[in-house]
Structure formats: structure tokens, C-alpha cells
Scaffold this motif. Sequence first.
Motif, PDB file in Angstrom:
ATOM      1  N   GLY A 202      -7.154 -12.168  -6.379  1.00 15.23           N
ATOM      2  CA  GLY A 202      -6.255 -12.396  -4.826  1.00 15.23           C
ATOM      3  C   GLY A 202      -5.213 -11.247  -4.262  1.00 15.23           C
ATOM      4  N   GLN A 203      -4.993  -9.982  -5.286  1.00 13.66           N
ATOM      5  CA  GLN A 203      -4.207  -9.315  -4.778  1.00 13.66           C
ATOM      6  C   GLN A 203      -4.564  -8.057  -4.413  1.00 13.66           C
ATOM      7  OE1 GLN A 203      -0.605 -10.062  -5.471  1.00 13.66           O
ATOM      8  NE2 GLN A 203      -1.495 -11.481  -6.817  1.00 13.66           N
ATOM      9  N   VAL A 204      -5.935  -7.993  -4.784  1.00 20.33           N
ATOM     10  CA  VAL A 204      -7.034  -7.336  -4.208  1.00 20.33           C
ATOM     11  C   VAL A 204      -6.789  -7.668  -2.947  1.00 20.33           C
ATOM     12  CG1 VAL A 204      -8.990  -5.845  -4.062  1.00 20.33           C
ATOM     13  CG2 VAL A 204      -7.101  -6.076  -6.067  1.00 20.33           C
ATOM     14  N   ALA A 205      -7.811  -8.563  -3.219  1.00 18.46           N
ATOM     15  CA  ALA A 205      -7.779  -9.102  -0.853  1.00 18.46           C
ATOM     16  C   ALA A 205      -7.205  -9.934  -0.573  1.00 18.46           C
ATOM     17  CB  ALA A 205      -8.229 -10.618  -0.990  1.00 18.46           C
ATOM     18  N   ASP A 206      -5.488  -9.894  -1.107  1.00 19.13           N
ATOM     19  CA  ASP A 206      -4.308 -10.049  -0.170  1.00 19.13           C
ATOM     20  C   ASP A 206      -3.918  -8.518   0.686  1.00 19.13           C
ATOM     21  OD1 ASP A 206      -4.017 -12.741  -0.195  1.00 19.13           O
ATOM     22  OD2 ASP A 206      -2.591 -12.049  -2.272  1.00 19.13           O
ATOM     23  N   LEU A 207      -4.069  -7.330   0.133  1.00 22.01           N
ATOM     24  CA  LEU A 207      -3.955  -5.859   0.027  1.00 22.01           C
ATOM     25  C   LEU A 207      -5.237  -5.374   1.550  1.00 22.01           C
ATOM     26  CD1 LEU A 207      -3.447  -4.004  -2.955  1.00 22.01           C
ATOM     27  CD2 LEU A 207      -1.721  -4.358  -0.967  1.00 22.01           C
ATOM     28  N   LEU A 208      -6.032  -6.239   1.111  1.00 24.47           N
ATOM     29  CA  LEU A 208      -7.114  -5.815   2.754  1.00 24.47           C
ATOM     30  C   LEU A 208      -6.364  -6.680   3.579  1.00 24.47           C
ATOM     31  CD1 LEU A 208     -10.981  -6.307   0.646  1.00 24.47           C
ATOM     32  CD2 LEU A 208      -8.966  -3.961   1.303  1.00 24.47           C
ATOM     33  N   ASN A 211      -3.851  -4.640   5.586  1.00 30.77           N
ATOM     34  CA  ASN A 211      -4.038  -3.719   5.951  1.00 30.77           C
ATOM     35  C   ASN A 211      -4.547  -4.178   7.099  1.00 30.77           C
ATOM     36  OD1 ASN A 211      -5.541  -0.859   6.550  1.00 30.77           O
ATOM     37  ND2 ASN A 211      -7.726  -1.535   5.661  1.00 30.77           N
ATOM     38  N   LEU A 212      -5.631  -5.216   7.215  1.00 31.06           N
ATOM     39  CA  LEU A 212      -6.180  -6.045   9.005  1.00 31.06           C
ATOM     40  C   LEU A 212      -5.215  -6.346   9.184  1.00 31.06           C
ATOM     41  CD1 LEU A 212      -8.466  -7.132  10.533  1.00 31.06           C
ATOM     42  CD2 LEU A 212      -8.147  -9.288   9.176  1.00 31.06           C
ATOM     43  N   ALA A 213      -3.441  -7.140   8.687  1.00 29.68           N
ATOM     44  CA  ALA A 213      -2.864  -7.457   9.924  1.00 29.68           C
ATOM     45  C   ALA A 213      -2.483  -6.287  10.354  1.00 29.68           C
ATOM     46  CB  ALA A 213      -1.871  -8.302   9.071  1.00 29.68           C
ATOM     47  N   ALA A 214      -2.020  -4.741  10.120  1.00 32.03           N
ATOM     48  CA  ALA A 214      -1.645  -3.830  10.331  1.00 32.03           C
ATOM     49  C   ALA A 214      -2.322  -2.990  11.205  1.00 32.03           C
ATOM     50  CB  ALA A 214      -1.570  -2.572   9.332  1.00 32.03           C
ATOM     51  N   ASP A 685     -11.959 -15.147  -0.200  1.00 31.98           N
ATOM     52  CA  ASP A 685     -11.196 -13.624  -1.212  1.00 31.98           C
ATOM     53  C   ASP A 685     -12.283 -12.534  -1.330  1.00 31.98           C
ATOM     54  OD1 ASP A 685      -8.246 -14.017  -0.188  1.00 31.98           O
ATOM     55  OD2 ASP A 685      -8.085 -14.654  -2.463  1.00 31.98           O
ATOM     56  N   LEU A 686     -13.277 -13.575  -1.830  1.00 37.03           N
ATOM     57  CA  LEU A 686     -14.359 -12.196  -2.430  1.00 37.03           C
ATOM     58  C   LEU A 686     -15.328 -12.120  -1.111  1.00 37.03           C
ATOM     59  CD1 LEU A 686     -15.180 -15.578  -5.018  1.00 37.03           C
ATOM     60  CD2 LEU A 686     -14.113 -13.011  -5.614  1.00 37.03           C
TER      61      LEU A 686
END
Length: 731
Positions: A202-208, A211-214, A685-686
Amino acid sequence: MKRIDSYFLKKQSETADRADIGERNVGEVESGTDYVDSVEPEEMPTVSLASTGSASKVYKFKAEWIKLFSWLEFEDNLMFCKYCKGQKQAGNSAFVSGNPHFKKDSVTKHNYSKRHIACRDSYMLRQNKPALTVTAALDRQVMLSEVEMRRQLKIKMNIAYFIAKEEEPFVKFGPLITLHKKNGVDINPTYDNHVRCAEMIGQVADLLKENLAAKLRTAKHLAVLIDGDTDISNTECEIVYVRLVEGGKPVTLLVGQQTLEHSHANGVLDATKAAFNAVCPDDNGGSWMKKMISFGADGASVNMGHRGGVIALLQREAGEYIIPIHCMPHRLELAILTLQKKEPMVSQVYDLLHLVWKTYHFSGKSKRELHQLGKELGVDVCTPSTVKGTRWIPHVHRALKVFLRHGADKNLATDNGQYSTVLQHMEHLAVAGTVEVQGRAKKELSSLSLTLQRNDLILPQATSELRKTVTRLEGLKSRAKSGGMLEKIQTMLAQRGDDECRFQGIPLKGNLTGLTDLTHPQLKKHMEAAITIGVTELKARFGGLLNDDAEVKTPVQAFRVFNHDTWPDDQGSLLTFGDGDVADLVRHFREPLERSGCDLAAVEDEWQGLKILVSQTFKDKSYSGLWETMLTKEPYKEDYKNILELVQLMLVLPISAAQCERGFSAQNRIKSSKRSSLAVSTTEDLMRITLEGPSLEDYDPSPAVDRWMNSAKRARRLDYKKMWDRGVLCV
């Protein structure tokens, strides 16, 4: 370390020279360049003896020994080693308590002992580094402990990422950690369960997502693609993608997946908004809708309805300038479905291939018999392929290719192949040898379908491929495709002479006269009918991109002005080319262009300069290469920044919704019958990691480790289980 060579052996009798050499070695030790301690014992001079005249010999301490051995100290008629004094690792050496036996052999042996060398290294380390205070020593131990725990946590994060990337279940996390320990990796068992694995993923997906939000915040223009499907748990979901320009190239990225509360247009739009709000929770104003210039989906009325569809709701809420685009691969499939319905021979081929596939797909016995027959005939049999799937036309092409498959450099007339093997095994499905004649038009359309499904496809490429496909289809009426199966069959028929015509050893029935020059009455009739229907349907469904004579152009048609290989070569015609189309685009997209800071008054002048520059300098560049250069290189991106705003609008047009289909394919692989209880958010997330995450080799776990460490309400206890096993923790 320097070795003292035979110089000593030659100069044993010269004590002055020997003393001089000792002085130089002492200097080298003091300067830190080397140690004289490395002198080999056999190279040392013999011990001098002093005689008292009595029968016994008396050994005396020689002052030059101190020069030869920098560590030697002489005090109170005893010899000491300044390296070994006060160190436990020196053991019971006589040079610690004081050696009264003045023999040079004993000094030399001590110089090369392992304990002396260890004490020397420890002594020199203390001399070069300041002593640590108790606080500094404790801080250093804490730091080393944290570094070690962080190293182990990175290993666990890499394992969790591997599980997500390879679409494995979470319960594999613990066994993989055990496997690492078995292979010699030092890793403690804390947080080795599937719950912690899900947290890390979940933390990895939140970082992605961050990045998308930016990217969404910095993008000037974007397009939205949606599609709906039902997963294995019978939950109706809506998948949402966004298309934007990054580094001068269009990219399509997953926004999210949402459960539909209602399947009508308002429910679909609410799910789309929820997906964007999950990525940008602070975007209460819906800035993504202000940047949106196009909407892509399949042709369902709930999406494309002019009055009550999702596109109608978006146009009323965000702006009338939003362009709806029906997915081109879907349109192509609808055109071929019409061909299948109207041309009986095409339908027969499709039904035949589907029947062959069903026969072997649902019967293991029939499949075994087919492969056994292939072995007896010397044929490497392939399992028949299905003609149905999300990529309908490529599935038909592959099924035909497998059905007519033959070995390399084999005689089509006599040597057995897939066709003859299947035919002998299924005598009730006997067919003529002209199947490829009906399927060769599908081969051209299959190539077009695969091109339209590319994620980086832009409008000029799609237009060019459509035009080339129509031209190739019309050319098939008079000649066979070069290198295709039909050409091989024609060559086989021309070489048969008066012999019976066979295909892979199977006699072909009926009148075959005219097959070699495509003048056979029935063949010509069905060929022309199939090709005519196909071309007519393509022009009907893609008329906006194929019709050059339209009086009123749509914005999509006007965007074709950026297809630079259609620009006139004459400079006079080039100066006026596309002026009207550019003006129409500026009028249609005035609102989003002004919002992005585009100077509309400068667009016309920059358009004239851009045409001259491209025609003189970049005429040979590809579509994507040209606009990538213009959007990323100086001085072009500044000199033509206003006209390039229209280019960006063209690049984000969602030509194909194939990426949505790929998303659902990933969903079906992840949320299978064995993992049907996965939540929609976990599935998302997956999907995000497996579709858009970096490769395992390129993945850096450090940001995810920091985020996971700081996400807990209480401090993480990374070595809890290890401390419990050591007995540090007790009940």
C-alpha cells in the motif's frame, strides 16, 4: 609493506650501514608509509655474541635493535613491546611483562607473530583516531543498529514489491523471507506476515499515486478514458485512465478503479470523480475537469449518449469544447462484425475456427489424440487458438495462422501440417483449401487493429494507418499479398501440372481453375464482396479521418493539419495551408487555451514559422519524433510555445481505450477465484504496481521504507521477534 632485501646479507659486517638502514626504517614508520616489522626472519643479520672469557656465553642488548624494530623498548634491563603492552589479545607474551633474554631471534619471532601484528594494527588505529566518548560510542552503536535494521527492512520491501509486481498472493511473504534466511541472508522475522506485506504494498502504491498527482497538477491539458467491467466477485467496477503529455510524448496512466453505485451516466460520472479525488484529495475545485479537453470510451450509450450520456454531463459541467472519441479498435471490430454478418463465407470461416477451438479446448481426450496423431505424422501440432477475445481481429488472424501452419521449407502440396492433421482427426469438418483466401483481408485488418491498440498512438499515425489499410484492402482484389499464404498456394497450384491438387496431402475438391490469377468465379465473387463490405464499413465508421471533402470539419478532422507529411511542397501553397483549420481549433478550444496562458494572437504567426521550419529542416522526422523535439528542445519550445499548445491538445486525444482493456486483464489475473475477497482499493494498488511500477531491477525501496516507518501511530519495533528469541523481552 617494504621488504628488506639481500642488502643486509651483503652488509652484515658493516654495523654502521646497518644502523643507517635502521634509521631510515624508523623514519618510514614515523611518516606512516611503512613498517620495518615486515622484515623476513631469514634476512636478518645473525645475533652478535659477547664473550666474557668463561665457558658460558652472555647475551647483551644491542642499541641498534631499537632502530631496526620500532616497537622495541628497553627499560630496567628488560625488553618490552609498546604495541602489545596493555592489550588482551597479546596473551602471555614475554614482551608484555618484560623479556630478560636478549636474543635477536626471539625479537624477530615476536615481530612476525600473529598476536603482535593484531596488536600493532589496533595500536596504530588508536593513534590515528581520537578516543570516543561514552556518548559518542553509544550514538555510534545506535546508528549502526539503525543502519542494519534499515538494510533488513529494504530486503522485506523488495520482497513485498516482487509479490505485487508478479501478482503473487500476500501469504508468500513469510516463506520468501524464510527462503532468504536459508540462503544466508541475515534478516530477522519481525513483520513477516501477510498483513504487513499488504501494508508495504500500500505504501508503494501511495507513492505512485503521489507521483501521478504531481503530474496532474503540472499538466496543461489532459483526456479521460473510462470503461466498465464486472470482476470475479460480481462487483461492477469502473476503471479510469488519464492521458497527458510527459517529456513531449503522450502517456496513459491509471487514475483508479471505483465500485459503481449505479450503472447509469450519473453513477459512472460519480465514480470517475471519486477516482480523481482519491488521487488528489485536496483538489476540491476539480481542476482536472478544467484541464480536460477530450473523453474516450467505447460506444455504449451510457458513455456516448448525446443527451444523457457521460459525455453530455461532462460538456454541461466542464465545457462544450470537450471532444468525445469512440475507441478506434472498438469501431474496427464493429466494422468486421458487420462484414461477418453480410458475407457468408467470412462467417463460415469464423464458425469453423471457433468449432475447431471448442473441440480441443473442452476435451482433453481429443487434444491428446490430436498431438499423438501429429507425432505419428511428424508434425509439431499447436493447440488450436480461439477467435474470440478483447482483441477480436488479432485473435482471428492468429487462429487462421495456427490452423494453416506448416513447417519451414516444407512442400505445401504433399507434406503434412496442422491443417491436414486436424482434418484427418475431424473428418466431419472437411473444408476447402481456400480458407486463407477468405482470411487474408483479416490479416491486413489485424495489423491495423494492433497498431490502433498502441498506448503511444497519436492522431496522425492513426490517420495514416487507416488510409494505408484501405488502400491495401482495395489492392487485394487484384493480387495476393506478397509473401502471404495465398501467394504460396498460387505457386503450389502453378507447379502441380496435371497432377491432382493437394494441400498438405489432402485432395482439394471442386474446380480450381482460375485460383492462380484470382479469376475463379466464386473466389472472385466472395473476395470482392468481403473487401467491398470491409472498405465501406471502415469509411462509414472512420469517415471523419478518411474524408477530405467534408464542408464542415470537426475538431478531430481539423487536427489532421499537424500531419506534416501531407503538407504541400510548394512554398506558396504551404504559406496558406491549414490556416482555416488552426483558426477553427483556436475558436473551439479558446477557453482551455486562455486558461493555460496561451497567447491566441500569436498563434497564427507561429503557425507560419512552424510550417517553414518543419518543411525545411524536419520533414524526414516521424510524427512522434517531430513533436517530441518541438516540445522539449530549445529554442523551439519557446519560439513556438503558443502553436505548440494546439499540438499538445492533439497529442492527448484518446485514440484508443485499449489500455482500459489491459487494466481489466490485470484485474482478472489479480482478483481470481482464489483471491475473490480482495477489496477494490487493494486490487487497484496491485494493478497500479503491476502495470506502471518500475521493474524489479530498477525499483528503489528507500522512499517506501521511509513512508512505511513514519506511517505508524507508534514507533516500529523492527527487531521485536529477534529480541524475544534472545530472551531480552519476557512476559
